[in-house]
Every structure is written in structure tokens, then in C-alpha cells.
Design a protein around this motif. Structure first.
Motif, PDB file in Angstrom:
ATOM      1  N   SER A 194       0.998  -1.197   0.397  1.00  0.00           N
ATOM      2  CA  SER A 194      -0.195   0.207   0.308  1.00  0.00           C
ATOM      3  C   SER A 194       0.616   1.447   0.152  1.00  0.00           C
ATOM      4  O   SER A 194       0.549   2.223  -1.064  1.00  0.00           O
ATOM      5  N   ASP A 239       2.353   3.300  11.298  1.00  0.00           N
ATOM      6  CA  ASP A 239       1.124   2.370  12.362  1.00  0.00           C
ATOM      7  C   ASP A 239      -0.364   2.671  10.280  1.00  0.00           C
ATOM      8  O   ASP A 239      -0.677   3.388   9.915  1.00  0.00           O
ATOM      9  N   PRO A 240      -1.435   1.632  10.994  1.00  0.00           N
ATOM     10  CA  PRO A 240      -2.668   1.209   9.610  1.00  0.00           C
ATOM     11  C   PRO A 240      -3.131   2.774  10.086  1.00  0.00           C
ATOM     12  O   PRO A 240      -3.598   2.139   9.193  1.00  0.00           O
ATOM     13  N   ARG A 249      -2.063   4.511   7.731  1.00  0.00           N
ATOM     14  CA  ARG A 249      -2.228   4.692   6.306  1.00  0.00           C
ATOM     15  C   ARG A 249      -3.221   4.496   5.566  1.00  0.00           C
ATOM     16  O   ARG A 249      -3.149   4.684   4.258  1.00  0.00           O
ATOM     17  N   LYS A 250      -3.865   3.965   6.490  1.00  0.00           N
ATOM     18  CA  LYS A 250      -5.497   3.879   5.443  1.00  0.00           C
ATOM     19  C   LYS A 250      -5.956   5.054   5.331  1.00  0.00           C
ATOM     20  O   LYS A 250      -6.422   5.178   4.079  1.00  0.00           O
ATOM     21  N   ARG A 297      -7.249  -2.321   1.134  1.00  0.00           N
ATOM     22  CA  ARG A 297      -6.235  -1.699   1.782  1.00  0.00           C
ATOM     23  C   ARG A 297      -6.273  -2.126   3.006  1.00  0.00           C
ATOM     24  O   ARG A 297      -7.072  -2.967   3.283  1.00  0.00           O
TER      25      ARG A 297
END
Length: 248
Positions: free
Chosen positions: A139, A217-218, A221-222, A248
Motif C-alpha cells: 500500500s 501505523d495502520p 496508512r489507511k 487496503r
């Protein structure tokens, strides 16, 4: 068609963006070349098992290609594989769909054939290589590519200044129609308020700071992925077909 037309021979490095069936055994191949921009060419007999270079003309391959120039479509006469990234991506859904989004973006950002874009070519090759090597999360590779491709097209989002008035600083609001971060005085209705870590990640991806990007961190990122996709597709004026398929 170019049958019977004897044009001059041209040779260049290229990346295969897309292939389409043509008749029973041929394909139309869309290539982004190093010196000649985006071109389309016919690969005759490439779908036959006896084809000399069928496997070298699969999507995402980095190739050395020679073609005979034609009036509407060129004809590929010789292909050598430099690094066939598609072979390393085809068995991994996540990486393959990201590669598809990269290739579609490169094609959309080169609307005029034979208009060279060395920066976009090198960026595309680099992104596919990084994706095939698996050296960074998929991603992040995609978002870094989309941000830098937008910058090449002249659409870089404002991240260190207000997109409207140019006031320097790390502004908290982000407006896709305005072109990026906006200060409190310029913030339009409906502007998003992403987390500071999200904007820091987008800046790191734009500037190639992979140490910061890989440590993200996730959540950021999202959120960054959503902003990056919205920003690019706003400027393209229609969505990327392959983007909804990306995990994603």
C-alpha cells in the motif's frame, strides 16, 4: 492496420502497461518507453505456444523492444526481457492489483502517444521493481507512486503550506478540491481533518523517506490511502478502474 506498410525500425527500453487480444493469435501491447513516450504496437502470433517472445510481453515486464513504425499501430519485431516483474507478481493478489493500478495510472497520465516522459517512465520502473522485491508494504508503494506521479503531472498536493494562500506550516485541514492542506482562514466547507501522522506519512512518501513511512501505523496508512486516491482521481476527472480492487 499496418499490414504491408514498411516503416522504419525503432528500438527502446519499455515497460508493458497493458495487453489486449487481437484476432486469434495477436495482441495489441501498450508500452511506456524511455525515449518515445507511450506507444501501442501489434505483437503478431504472440498468443501461439510457438511464439518467440510471448512470455516477454506480459504486463509489468521491463523489456528492450524493437518495432516497425506504422501509420496507426506499430508492429513489434524483437523483444528481450530485462526484468519480467510480472512473473514475480502474478501469484500475489495484493501486489498484482497494486501493479495494475500503477500501470493504469501511467497510461492515464500519458494521454498523448509519443510524448516522452522520462520521469514518469523511471518512476514506474522503480515502483514495479520495489513491488516485485517486496522491500516495502504494497500500500505504501502504491501511495508513494500516486503522489509522485501526481507531482510529475503538476498536481502535487500541498503538504507544507496552504494550498490556497501559500502560508507555510503544517496545517491540519485537507481539501481535495483546494489541492491539499489548507489553513484555518482558507478551509472550505467539507474539508477533512486527517491525523497529523497521516499528513506526516504523505509527506514522507512524497519525499522518499522510507524510514518514516515503513514505521507508520495502520490507521494513518489507511487514511492517507483515501486522501491520495481522492486527490489523484479528482485531477484525472474519473476513477481508476483497478483501484477498488487494491487491498487496503
Amino acid at each position: 492496420m499496418v499490414t504491408g506498410f514498411r516503416g522504419k525500425l525503432t528500438r527502446d527500453e519499455a515497460v508493458v502497461l497493458r495487453v489486449q487480444k487481437l484476432g486469434e493469435s495477436d495482441r495489441i501491447v501498450t508500452l511506456l518507453t524511455r525515449r518515445h513516450g507511450r506507444i501501442r504496437a501489434v505483437a503478431k502470433g504472440v498468443r501461439r505456444t510457438s511464439s518467440r517472445f510471448g512470455a516477454r510481453l506480459e504486463p509489468f515486464g521491463h523489456i528492450d523492444v524493437q518495432w516497425i513504425e506504422g501509420r496507426s499501430l506499430h508492429v513489434i519485431s524483437q523483444v528481450e526481457g530485462l526484468d519480467l516483474y510480472g512473473k514475480r507478481l502474478v501469484g500475489d493478489y495484493s501486489r498484482y492489483t497494486v501493479a495494475s493500478a500503477i500501470a493504469e495510472t501511467a497510461e492515464r497520465l500519458t494521454p498523448v502517444e509519443h510524448d516522452p516522459s522520462l520521469r514518469l517512465y523511471l518512476l514506474t520502473i522503480g515502483a514495479l521493481r520495489t513491488l516485485a522485491d517486496g522491500s516495502h508494504p504494497t500500500s505504501l508503494v502504491l501511495d508513494a507512486y500516486l503522489l509522485r506521479a501526481a507531482a510529475i503531472a503538476g498536481w502535487a498536493p500541498a503538504l507544507r503550506e496552504c494550498a490556497v494562500c501559500g502560508t507555510k506550516g503544517e496545517h491540519r485541514a485537507f481539501s481535495v478540491p483546494a489541492g491539499g492542506c489548507v489553513c484555518p482562514d482558507c478551509r472550505p466547507p467539507g474539508a477533512a481533518r486527517p491525523a497529523p501522522a497521516t499528513l506526516a506519512l504523505m509527506t514522507a512518501l512524497t519525499e522518499g523517506d522510507w524510514e518514516v513511512a515503513d514505521a507508520s501505523d495502520p490507521g494513518p496508512r489507511k487514511e492517507a490511502s483515501g486522501l491520495v486516491a481522492a486527490h489523484l482521481q479528482w485531477h484525472l476527472e474519473r476513477g481508476l478502474r483497478s483501484l477498488p480492487l487494491v487491498e487496503r
